[in-house]
Design a protein around this motif. Structure first.
Motif, PDB file in Angstrom:
ATOM      1  N   GLY A  43       0.748  -2.002  -0.116  1.00 51.88           N
ATOM      2  CA  GLY A  43       0.179   0.148  -0.288  1.00 51.88           C
ATOM      3  C   GLY A  43       1.024   1.167  -0.518  1.00 51.88           C
ATOM      4  O   GLY A  43       0.499   2.582  -1.061  1.00 51.88           O
ATOM      5  N   MET A  44       1.828   1.048   0.562  1.00 51.92           N
ATOM      6  CA  MET A  44       2.517   2.457   0.739  1.00 51.92           C
ATOM      7  C   MET A  44       3.763   2.680  -0.801  1.00 51.92           C
ATOM      8  O   MET A  44       3.120   3.994  -1.132  1.00 51.92           O
ATOM      9  CB  MET A  44       3.707   2.237   1.810  1.00 51.92           C
ATOM     10  N   ILE A  45       3.476   1.502  -0.919  1.00 52.80           N
ATOM     11  CA  ILE A  45       4.145   1.952  -2.363  1.00 52.80           C
ATOM     12  C   ILE A  45       3.258   2.594  -3.895  1.00 52.80           C
ATOM     13  O   ILE A  45       3.601   3.730  -3.985  1.00 52.80           O
ATOM     14  CB  ILE A  45       5.158   0.450  -3.239  1.00 52.80           C
ATOM     15  N   ALA A  46       2.259   2.039  -3.763  1.00 47.27           N
ATOM     16  CA  ALA A  46       1.368   1.774  -4.375  1.00 47.27           C
ATOM     17  C   ALA A  46       0.741   3.764  -3.817  1.00 47.27           C
ATOM     18  O   ALA A  46      -0.238   4.206  -5.482  1.00 47.27           O
ATOM     19  CB  ALA A  46       0.236   0.714  -4.723  1.00 47.27           C
ATOM     20  N   SER A  47       0.305   4.095  -2.928  1.00 45.75           N
ATOM     21  CA  SER A  47      -0.299   5.270  -2.708  1.00 45.75           C
ATOM     22  C   SER A  47       0.362   6.440  -3.123  1.00 45.75           C
ATOM     23  O   SER A  47      -0.473   7.289  -3.889  1.00 45.75           O
ATOM     24  CB  SER A  47       0.118   5.075  -1.196  1.00 45.75           C
ATOM     25  N   PHE A  48       1.487   6.329  -3.873  1.00 46.43           N
ATOM     26  CA  PHE A  48       1.611   7.660  -4.549  1.00 46.43           C
ATOM     27  C   PHE A  48       2.040   7.661  -6.059  1.00 46.43           C
ATOM     28  O   PHE A  48       1.367   8.806  -6.546  1.00 46.43           O
ATOM     29  CB  PHE A  48       3.806   7.455  -5.030  1.00 46.43           C
TER      30      PHE A  48
END
Length: 459
Positions: A43-48
């Motif tokens: 989620g952290m990676i894709a949230s950008f």
């Protein structure tokens, strides 16, 4: 499948003839924490990239593309019984996290752009209602006599593909965001058709006039980068408030309860803790549904403050109950009631409100970047809690929720002094409220044109 560790008790001393028990227990705790936190890493990676993907493909197509990741993650977990289970489960949850990271930016963006101003909060809260309903259904089908057993657990994990397939089918009947069509693509006729589908054929002249004004402002702002959100004085306070709202949601301790509720109830002395966990999910769903009706009447800020204040009191009682459990058996009921009320207060305000409130803080120009950084903040805090909670709980024992009570109190005070009410207000009125709270009378400056996520494009 690794068992949930008993989080509230100190690690027992292994018998002399079982020297490896402690080592095995530590390995299981680590694998369990990784299986929980890998979801947040994705989620952290894709949230950008949610806002960027939505701008490139449109909101509907971007969500359809994101569903491919959900299907891939479900397949990895569904076939995990055939390979090294822990590797496939951790990988599958990470891929599913990538999907959720994209969706957590795309869905609030789409909802905020299609909803009428008078229903923006209620429709935004429906997003959270859908999430908690899914959690409740998964808890029920995860019961031992349904799918949560040694033979069928892999099917349970693979069923996460079902919502993605269902959403993909339903998205073909959803109109594209009229704001995206008009403001981003300059397709006024298509935007009118989309609005008529959304509004049921009523006159959309007022909506078009509002979008025309927003498009004029967006053309001067152009695309706003994440760096600009922190360097431009006009955006600095709204983005900091946005980050604090999402940090408040995650660091409140709610995910500690969601992830490890069964172990907490077991520690509280309940013989069938899994049913109490399902009870938490049911309360979660009921009070989220209640917030759908309250958010347009009571206001976002008021509900957030009520929710945080209630969570503070419940966290104190939760810890008191766990601390005194060995002295008074009835304290287990105090802890359990406090947990149910804690979840109730969370879903009244801190659960649904941060996601759509950020979209209300910003106009079309800075909105994608703001949603991206807010989603990243949320997922990062989610990851920290998921990875660290079992170790913090082991260190603090029954006092762990005193720690969360202090955090909740701090965020409650911040909300009282810094967060404006956005109910029924235009972007210009919300910006003026931020200037008032920040002690500035300056009008919002137009942002210098910069490509959104330019750094990511050059990577």
């Amino acid at each position: 499948m690794p068992r949930t560790p008993n989080l509230m008790n100190s690690t027992p001393t292994p018998p002399p003839d079982e020297e490896l028990v402690e080592e095995d227990s530590g390995l299981i705790t680590m694998l369990w924490s990784l299986s929980v936190s890998s979801f947040a890493i994705g989620g952290m990676i894709a949230s950008f990239f949610g806002g960027w993907l939505g701008d490139q493909l449109g909101r509907i197509k971007a969500m359809l593309i994101a569903n491919i990741l959900s299907l891939a993650g479900a397949l990895l977990m569904g076939f995990s019984k055939m390979g090294p289970s822990h590797i496939l489960i951790i990988s599958g949850r990470a891929v599913s996290g990538l999907y959720c990271g994209l969706i957590s930016g795309l869905v609030p963006m789409y909802i905020g752009e299609i909803a009428p101003t008078t229903l923006r909060g209620a429709i935004g809260a429906l997003h959270q209602l859908a999430i908690v309903t899914g959690i409740l259904i998964s808890q029920i089908v995860g019961l031992d006599f349904i799918l949560g057993n040694r033979e069928l657990w892999h099917i349970l994990l693979g069923l996460s593909a079902v919502p993605a397939v269902l959403q993909s089918l339903l998205l073909f009947f959803c109109p594209e965001s009229p704001r995206y069509l008009y403001i981003k693509l300059d397709e006024e006729n298509k935007a009118k058709k989309s609005l008529k589908r959304l509004r049921g054929g009523v006159d959309v002249t007022k909506d078009i006039a509002e979008m025309r004004k927003e498009r004029s402002e967006a053309s001067s702002e152009q695309k706003v980068s994440i760096i600009q959100l922190f360097t431009n004085s006009s955006y600095r306070q709204p983005i900091l408030v946005s980050l604090m709202l999402h940090m408040a949601q995650q660091f409140s301790g709610i995910n500690g309860i969601f992830y490890y509720s069964t172990s907490i109830f077991q520690t509280a002395g309940l013989s069938q803790p899994v049913y109490a966990t399902i009870g938490v999910g049911a309360i979660n769903t009921v009070f989220t549904a209640l917030s759908v009706f309250l958010v347009e009447k009571a206001g976002r800020r008021s509900l957030f403050l009520i929710g945080m204040s209630g969570m503070f009191v419940c966290a104190v009682f939760m810890s008191v109950g766990l601390v005194l459990l060995n002295k008074f058996a009835w304290m287990s009921y105090v802890s359990m009631v406090a947990i149910f009320l804690f979840v109730s207060f969370f879903e009244i305000g801190p659960g649904p409100i941060p996601w759509f409130m950020v979209a209300e803080f910003f106009s079309q120009g800075p909105r994608p970047a703001a949603l991206a950084i807010a989603a990243f903040s949320n997922w990062t805090c989610n990851f920290i809690v998921a990875l660290c909670f079992p170790y913090i709980a082991e260190f603090c024992g029954p006092y762990v929720f005193f720690l969360f009570a202090g955090v909740v109190l701090a965020f409650t005070l911040f909300t009282y002094f810094k967060v404006p009410e956005t109910k029924g207000k235009s972007f210009e009125e919300i910006a003026a409220e931020f200037r008032k709270r920040g002690g500035s009378a300056r009008p919002r400056k137009a942002a210098t044109e910069m490509k959104f996520l330019g750094a990511a494009e050059t990577a």
